[in-house]
Each structure stands twice: as structure tokens, then as C-alpha cells.
Design an enzyme around this catalytic site. Structure first.
Site, PDB file in Angstrom:
ATOM      1  N   MET A  25     -11.473   2.023  -8.507  1.00 12.49           N
ATOM      2  CA  MET A  25     -10.247   2.866  -9.279  1.00 12.49           C
ATOM      3  C   MET A  25     -10.495   2.530 -10.720  1.00 12.49           C
ATOM      4  SD  MET A  25      -7.227   0.506  -7.860  1.00 12.49           S
ATOM      5  CE  MET A  25      -8.236  -0.753  -6.817  1.00 12.49           C
ATOM      6  N   SER A  74      -4.401 -10.363   1.088  1.00 10.51           N
ATOM      7  CA  SER A  74      -4.267 -10.599   2.389  1.00 10.51           C
ATOM      8  C   SER A  74      -5.412  -9.927   3.189  1.00 10.51           C
ATOM      9  CB  SER A  74      -3.005 -10.015   3.111  1.00 10.51           C
ATOM     10  OG  SER A  74      -2.803  -8.592   2.785  1.00 10.51           O
ATOM     11  N   ASP A  90       5.941  -1.987  -0.284  1.00  9.91           N
ATOM     12  CA  ASP A  90       5.834  -3.457  -0.501  1.00  9.91           C
ATOM     13  C   ASP A  90       6.521  -3.688  -2.205  1.00  9.91           C
ATOM     14  OD1 ASP A  90       4.840  -6.040  -0.939  1.00  9.91           O
ATOM     15  OD2 ASP A  90       2.830  -5.624  -0.828  1.00  9.91           O
ATOM     16  N   ASP A 119      -1.525  -0.781  -5.996  1.00  5.19           N
ATOM     17  CA  ASP A 119      -1.572  -0.865  -4.740  1.00  5.19           C
ATOM     18  C   ASP A 119      -0.762  -0.083  -3.665  1.00  5.19           C
ATOM     19  OD1 ASP A 119      -1.698  -2.126  -1.951  1.00  5.19           O
ATOM     20  OD2 ASP A 119      -1.360  -4.240  -2.642  1.00  5.19           O
TER      21      ASP A 119
END
Length: 443
Positions: free
Chosen positions: A246, A141, A289, A308
Site C-alpha cells: 500500500m 500479531s 479494532d 489496518d
């Protein structure tokens, strides 16, 4: 390595607030034009136009979904927030739009990507890399992920934020909210304003990649005693507020565990459920999430990769305490205590005439969870019964109150883990796990 969807095609992302607003305005005008033509046609045939049906033609559905997908952040975040609270009460037309948003995976073309990285890293950054794949491995998104190798040998994953997302959050959320209100597709009595405010708050946090890197590092510290999990290492030297660098971690989609023997499916599902309970009742910090793509599996090491951390959030201690009280009441099958806990959490309004019915639904759930036999997540009997109960409540006029956002996030997290355990076909004893959460307050 990413928790996002594999991208499909390059599409320039609108970067300016004016341009983004104009695109939404153009979409609304186009839909209005289509509706006007449809209404004239029906009037000419002697029929009275039905506005909702005219709005949600296949052409308009496609136009809304495609344009909201290009707007990215605000549209997708609103879809997540509304879905996690309204679930199956969403009208099918709106559910279809949200499903199309989830399936969209467009990405920035190479020139736009280069412009973003030049602005964040400065011209000449490419010389610091042995390899850099301009085609992203994932798109979501607010950003897309690329794989590369630095000259010093580090294999890295680089999340690059779409241009304009951060500075357009407030106006985007306002515009998307207006479109949803005008659509007439939100459930009756649904109050959109709190979700608009939460979307703004969460998007401002998730577009701060320095914050996400710090959360990634924090979770690594909290899980130092959990060798069954592996997290990326935050490379702060190549990260900026709009670029997150990362370590690269290989892994397969977590759903591939469903192809392993039952014992391994049970082990992985148990590890993820235990992690969720630790996050809530021990850490007071949860990755809110539960998208399946945020978990991957390494078959060689049997470790679970966690990805995430932009949606990581601290939980209100009072909500955690009230959640623990609900667990205790449910495990003891105390209907009065269950109702009191539901009221304290804001799930049921105090004195609501439907309170006993909702208490009954919770008791049915705990009947299964505290039983002597392991709980079979693939068994649909309980899930179908609770869904039927929910539909009956809605038809009888039940309108749920607006609970604290932390409660919604906990529902979303635990619901997501339940869905994943169902996808893996896990069969797990749950009573002792839940009882440990209750007892942990006394330690």
C-alpha cells in the site's frame, strides 16, 4: 506508517503446525515441571500446595507470555477477544500475560523475511525496488510492516505475513484454548468455546491480505466525502494473499494530539467518534479494532490517517437496529425501553433479576451523555461509579449472558473511542450526535 507496535529484536517465527504444537507442548511440560518442583518443596515444608499459585510464578508467567508471543496470531487474538468482553474481571495473572503479549514486538530475521518474499514475489524481486528496509517499522500479531520505494517512484508500506500463521490457525487456537482452560485463570462461568470459534473465523479473515486490501479500498470509497481522513492506497500489483502492499503515509501517533490546544483535541476526538457512529449506523461496516496505533495524525494537514482494515466487519442489521433503539430509549430516559433493548441485544437475559440494576447503570451513563453541558472525557467520576457498580454486581452473583459477537465488537469499538477521547482530554457535546443516529433511521 503502520497501526502496529515498533519492533525490538529479530526472533524466528515457528512456521510449521507440528513445530508450533511442539513448542506449546514443550512450554506446558516445562511449566508442569516447575510446578512439580514447587509442590515438592512446599510438601517438604509441611505446606499444602496451592496449584494456581504454583502455576503463576514469575518464571512461569514469563515463559507463558514469551512463548505465546512467538506463536503470534492465535494467542494475541484470543487475548484481544477475552479482554474486550471480560475487561477488568480478568484475574491479575491473566491480565499480566495479556499485557506482556501486547508489549511484545519481535520480528522475523532478514533470512526468514527473504524466504517469505521469495515465495510470494519470486526470486529477484529486490531489483524492482530502489530501497527496501529489511528492519520492519512495525510488528504485530500476524505480520510485520516494511518501508520501501519501487523503481517507478512509489513509496510503499509492505505488510508481510509471518510464515505458518495462516495454515496453523485451527490448531493454534485449539492449543491456546487448552492452555487457557488448564491455567484456571479464566473468570468463573466464562464460556471459552464461542471465543475460540470467533478467533478462528477472524484470523482466517485477517490472514487474507487480498480481503484486507479490498476493505481498505471500500473504506476509501465510503469516506470520499470526508477530507479530514486519509487512507493508504492499495497497490494490488504488488499484493498477494500473504503480502499487502500500500502507499506509504507519514504521520505521528494519534496520542500526540494530546499536546495540542484544547480546540484541536476536541476536533480530532469528535471526528473519530463521528466516524465510529457513521460506520455503525450508516455504513453497517466497522473497523472493529480501535487500537490507538491504527490512527495517526498529520500536524501539517491536520488530517487523521486510518490504518489496518484486516478487522473490518459487516454488522448484522438487526443488531444495528437494536443499538439504535437503545440510544433512543437512553436519550428519552425510558427505563422499560432501555431494559427491553438490553434484552434484545443479549446484554441482559430476559427476566434476569439483575436487569433493573443494569438498567440503572445505563441510565446513569445517559444522564451524562444527554446533559446540556459538553461531556468531559477526562472526568473519572462517572467511570469510577460504573466500575464500582459492575464490581458490586459480580460480587452479588451476576453472570452476564453470552451476547452476539457483533454486540461485543460494538462495545469494543465505542469503548476504544471513549478511551482515546479520554487520552486526548476531549470535552464534547454528545446529545445531538447520538440523536442524529436515532433520527437517521427515519430519513
Amino acid at each position: 506508517m503502520s497501526g502496529d507496535k515498533t519492533p525490538s529484536r529479530p526472533v524466528p517465527i515457528p512456521s510449521g503446525r507440528v513445530g508450533r504444537a511442539l513448542r506449546l507442548g514443550g512450554m506446558a511440560a516445562g511449566i508442569a515441571g516447575n510446578m512439580a518442583l514447587g509442590a515438592l518443596g512446599e510438601a517438604g515444608r509441611g505446606s499444602r500446595p496451592e496449584m494456581r499459585r504454583l502455576l503463576m510464578t514469575p518464571g512461569n508467567l514469563s515463559r507463558v507470555a514469551s512463548e505465546l508471543a512467538r506463536m503470534r496470531g492465535a494467542a494475541m487474538k484470543m487475548g484481544q477477544l477475552i479482554s474486550m468482553d471480560s475487561g477488568e474481571v480478568l484475574p491479575p495473572e491473566l491480565a499480566e500475560i495479556l499485557a506482556r503479549l501486547r508489549d511484545q514486538a519481535d520480528f522475523m530475521p532478514p533470512k526468514q523475511l527473504r524466504d517469505v518474499l521469495d515465495g510470494q514475489w519470486g526470486p529477484g524481486w529486490r531489483r524492482a525496488f530502489r530501497t527496501f528496509d529489511v528492519r520492519p517499522v512495525a510488528a504485530a500479531s500476524i505480520g510485520q510492516v516494511h518501508r520501501g520505494e519501487l523503481q517507478d517512484g512509489r513509496e510503499v508500506a509492505i505488510k508481510v505475513q509471518y510464515p505458518g500463521v495462516a495454515r496453523s490457525i485451527d490448531s493454534d487456537v485449539t492449543n491456546v484454548g487448552a492452555l487457557l482452560n488448564l491455567s484456571g485463570l479464566l473468570p468463573k462461568g466464562f464460556e471459552l468455546a464461542p471465543y475460540l470459534a470467533e478467533a478462528r473465523r477472524q484470523l482466517h479473515e485477517e490472514t487474507d491480505y487480498a480481503r484486507e486490501g479490498a476493505q481498505m479500498r471500500r473504506f476509501s470509497e465510503l469516506l470520499a466525502d470526508a477530507p479530514g481522513f486519509v487512507l493508504p492506497e492499495w497497490h494490488e500489483d504488488w499484493s498477494t494473499p500473504r503480502v499487502l502492499c500500500m502507499s506509504w503515509l507519514d504521520g505521528q501517533p494519534i496520542e500526540t494530539v494530546a499536546e495540542t490546544p484544547q480546540a484541536e483535541r476536541d476536533r480530532v476526538a469528535a471526528a473519530l467518534i463521528d466516524l465510529s457512529l457513521r460506520e455503525i449506523f450508516q455504513f453497517g461496516l466497522t473497523q472493529s479494532d480501535p487500537n490507538f496505533a491504527n490512527y495517526r495524525y498529520q500536524p501539517e494537514t491536520r488530517r487523521i490517517v486510518l490504518l489496518d482494515f484486516g478487522a473490518a466487519r459487516s454488522l448484522d442489521a438487526e443488531v444495528v437496529s437494536q443499538g439504535r433503539a437503545l440510544l433512543k430509549a437512553g436519550l428519552e430516559d425510558d427505563p422499560d425501553a432501555i431494559l427491553s433493548a438490553l434484552e434484545a441485544l443479549g446484554i441482559v437475559a430476559t427476566g434476569d433479576r439483575f436487569g433493573p440494576d443494569i438498567t440503572g447503570m445505563v441510565r446513569r451513563l445517559f444522564d451524562a451523555l444527554r446533559g446540556p453541558e459538553p461531556y468531559d472525557f477526562a472526568d473519572r467520576v462517572l467511570r469510577d461509579r460504573l466500575r464500582a457498580d459492575g464490581i458490586a454486581l459480580a460480587e452479588a452473583g451476576y453472570c452476564p449472558p453470552e451476547p452476539p459477537m457483533d454486540v461485543l465488537y460494538l462495545q469494543r469499538k465505542l469503548g476504544g473511542m471513549s478511551l482515546l477521547a479520554t487520552r486526548l482530554g476531549a470535552v464534547l457535546p454528545l446529545r445531538d450526535r447520538l440523536a442524529d443516529c436515532v433520527a437517521s433511521e427515519e430519513r
